[in-house]
Design an enzyme around this catalytic site. Structure first.
Site, short mmCIF file in Angstrom:
data_model
loop_
_atom_site.label_atom_id
_atom_site.label_comp_id
_atom_site.label_asym_id
_atom_site.label_seq_id
_atom_site.Cartn_x
_atom_site.Cartn_y
_atom_site.Cartn_z
N GLU A 1 -31.21 -18.73 -21.47
CA GLU A 1 -32.25 -18.32 -20.52
C GLU A 1 -32.68 -19.47 -19.62
O GLU A 1 -32.90 -19.29 -18.42
CB GLU A 1 -33.45 -17.75 -21.30
CG GLU A 1 -33.08 -16.43 -21.99
CD GLU A 1 -34.10 -16.00 -23.03
OE1 GLU A 1 -34.30 -16.74 -24.02
OE2 GLU A 1 -34.71 -14.93 -22.86
N GLY B 1 -33.11 -19.09 -25.84
CA GLY B 1 -33.83 -19.77 -24.77
C GLY B 1 -32.96 -20.77 -24.01
O GLY B 1 -33.26 -21.10 -22.86
N ALA C 1 -35.07 -21.30 -28.39
CA ALA C 1 -36.46 -21.70 -28.64
C ALA C 1 -36.55 -22.20 -30.07
O ALA C 1 -35.71 -21.84 -30.92
CB ALA C 1 -37.37 -20.50 -28.43
#
Ligand code: CAA
Length: 257
Positions: free
Chosen positions: A111, A108, A65
């Site tokens: 993920e 992220g 992220a």
């Protein structure tokens, strides 16, 4: 018009979505989240796409992220905006999603790859959940999906130490479906997507649904769900065609609808 992703159609019924924020190693900011979730939702609903490949650059699938975007935010802002909740849209995509990962797949990025259905990794890929080194924890599902993918021992190791693992270790751990030489990653991913897209679309979508049910339910309920869906497929053209083609020793002509 999208700025942080590129959408292509490299083969019939195949979409290739490439993350394109090279200066930030494809870090996921709000704009990328909006563009990517909208694009995948639209491709999913188009009826023309049987499989979607999601990829990044040679250097980075996604380096996490966007830390710079998040850094100044307060608890009440994160909570009020339900930061990262928008990513749940990817779990509603019914078309098979293939992550083709080269380089960094961190935080992220790891993920996002785990939200896909198949994870193809170049030998250059590195996976990890380094959020702990930033004073936080995974926030896009990593503590749950990594644990389901590779088990508690390895997940705790990665999440508590922040260490990254190379592609071969990720493959041995069960995170990665196939390990591919970096130069061949994109073409192999398109070939896998083409293969999936050539199957009966309704069978592929229900197969994905059935496998995902394993993560949400107990064994008896899951097997019952599978059997009922299996029965339901006998109402489709593609079941009649697929089984007739086998008997007649010819390739099936699925309707893809
Ligand atoms: N957010 C914002 N910018 C990032 C970024 C990120 N996650 N990762 C890299 N960048 C930026 C860098 O700041 C740098 O920008 P500048 O040139 O403007 O300084 C540019 O991308 C290139 O990065 P580096 O110079 O650091 O490249 P490197 O090859 O030396 O290192 C790296 C690569 C090891 C991936 C390193 O960039 C890194 O550690 N990135 C952060 C990884 C990380 O911690 N990810 C988790 C984020 S938090 C999260 O994801 C929460 C969640 O659960 C969803």
């Amino acid at each position: 018009m999208t700025e942080t992703i590129i959408i292509e159609h490299p083969a019939p019924r195949v979409a290739l979505v490439t993350l394109n924020r090279p200066k930030a190693l494809n870090a996921l900011n709000l704009q990328t989240m909006r563009e990517l979730t909208l694009a995948l939702t639209e491709l999913d609903r188009s009826g023309d796409v049987g499989a979607i490949v999601l990829t990044g650059s040679d250097r980075a699938f996604v380096a996490g992220a966007d830390i710079k975007e998040m850094a100044p935010r307060t608890f009440s802002e994160m909570h009020a905006e339900d930061w990262f909740a928008g990513w749940d849209a990817l779990t509603r995509v019914r078309t098979p999603l293939i992550a083709a990962v080269a380089g960094h797949a961190l935080g992220g990025g790891c993920e996002l790859a785990m939200m896909c259905d198949l994870l193809l990794a170049a030998d250059t890929a590195r996976f990890g959940q380094p959020e702990i080194t930033l004073g936080v924890i995974p926030g896009m599902g990593g503590s749950q999906r990594l644990t389901r993918a590779i088990g508690k021992a390895k997940a705790m190791d990665l999440i508590l130490t922040g260490r990254t693992i190379p592609a071969d270790e990720a493959e041995r751990s069960g995170l990665v479906s196939r390990l591919i030489p970096a130069a061949d990653l994109r073409s192999e991913a398109i070939a896998v997507a083409t293969k999936i897209a050539s199957m009966s679309h309704i069978a592929a979508v229900t197969a994905k649904e059935a496998v995902n049910r394993a993560f949400e339910t107990g064994l008896t309920e899951g097997v019952l769900f599978e059997r009922r869906v299996f029965h339901a497929l006998f109402a489709t053209h593609d079941q009649k065609e697929g089984m007739a083609a086998f008997t007649e020793k010819r390739p099936p002509e699925f309707r893809h609808a």
